[in-house]
Design an enzyme around this catalytic site. Sequence first.
Site, mmCIF file in Angstrom:
data_model
loop_
_atom_site.group_PDB
_atom_site.id
_atom_site.type_symbol
_atom_site.label_atom_id
_atom_site.label_comp_id
_atom_site.label_asym_id
_atom_site.label_seq_id
_atom_site.Cartn_x
_atom_site.Cartn_y
_atom_site.Cartn_z
ATOM 1 N N LYS A 50 0.819 -1.215 0.000
ATOM 2 C CA LYS A 50 0.000 0.000 0.000
ATOM 3 C C LYS A 50 0.852 1.264 0.000
ATOM 4 C CE LYS A 50 -4.125 -2.005 2.115
ATOM 5 N NZ LYS A 50 -5.132 -1.884 3.193
ATOM 6 N N LYS A 109 -6.141 -10.563 -7.461
ATOM 7 C CA LYS A 109 -7.340 -10.906 -6.706
ATOM 8 C C LYS A 109 -8.487 -9.977 -7.075
ATOM 9 C CE LYS A 109 -6.363 -10.547 -2.420
ATOM 10 N NZ LYS A 109 -6.549 -10.629 -0.940
ATOM 11 N N LYS A 160 -12.189 -4.998 -3.736
ATOM 12 C CA LYS A 160 -13.171 -3.931 -3.515
ATOM 13 C C LYS A 160 -12.638 -2.578 -3.936
ATOM 14 C CE LYS A 160 -13.813 -4.601 0.899
ATOM 15 N NZ LYS A 160 -14.354 -4.318 2.251
#
Length: 384
Positions: free
Chosen positions: A152, A233, A236
């Site tokens: 991140k 993956k 969201k």
Amino acid sequence: MLKNLLSLGNCCTTQLKTFPDQIRTRIPKRSYGKKPQKVYPRRIFSGIQPTGTVHIGNYLGAIQNWIELQNSGENVVWSIVDMHSITVPHDPKELRQNILKVTATLLACGIDPEKSILFQQSTVPMHAELAWIFSCLVTMPKLTHQPQFKEKSAKLKDIPLGLYIYPVLQTADILLYKATHVPVGEDQLQHIQLSEHLAQKFNSTYGETFPMPEAIINENAGRIKSLRDPSEKMSKSSTDVKSRLDLTDSPDVLLNKVKKALTDFTSEVTYNPEERPGVANLLNIHSLITGKSPQEICEEVKDLDTGKYKLLLADVIIDRIDPIRKKIEEYLNEPDYLHYVLQTGAKKAEVVAMTNWLEVRNKVGYGLASLPVLLDKSQMEVFQ
């Protein structure tokens, strides 16, 4: 009073059963120290961030297992971890809406507030207080090696401190309830190992207090890949809404997304994750919904090309997701009920948390003099 608190904490503990056979999980070998001598009541904790929209990968890879654990009689605590959601820039109004939306989604999927403790993390302040204590025990190199921080932080110019230390808050989330098991995906395993490490560090510094939590690796978590890039993956946070199948998508939207899912130029439906990852991803979704193996599905659809197979799969997905979508809408139309569920869950969670937090306060030397509302002088002598 102390005995009452302890008894209230134990009221959430029931006789626990083994994991149901249908849950595909494994528990990795401990990586730190010896097992604690004290036997702790078995309790399962996990959390979900109220960011983005819950998609089919979250449902099949995590929430479905939560429901099975709940219904098998396990002592379970589920948290909407809103404090983790502000480690990166966010919209406060959107966060408030997402908290209710995730609550509605969990209820629609089958989480039962009568069988589980379901609550909003920030409404139990001991999470942050315990996180500070653990922050004083962990070293900077230990946090730097956490994989999600690397992932991140690489996308940010200015890295907030919260992003750096959020695995410590995650440890506090788990250990505040003395959870013994935590269902996670492979990508979270190092964070559970950090929790185990900090539990051992606290115990060796202040005395036996916490269990060393064990990760329950759900082998289905992470199996669902992006519809647009099967090397990643389903997420969201992806900016490409066509990359995922949201639980709030209408049947028409689901059909359109499946039809446009990335496959290849081979018309036959075969399961080969290495050479045909796009088709394998669709078969994995089909497999997790129906319980059939990808090979069984391939045999059933051997007369279909990939285009026609997508239409069949879309029907399977719609049959599973659309009832959930309708229930989500029903719950969102009852915000007062959603607030009630979260408030009731917070009270249950706080009973367990306060019992454990009082023990921690005393062991680190805070004492109980600053808690006159909870304990009078004679009761505080128990901790002297």
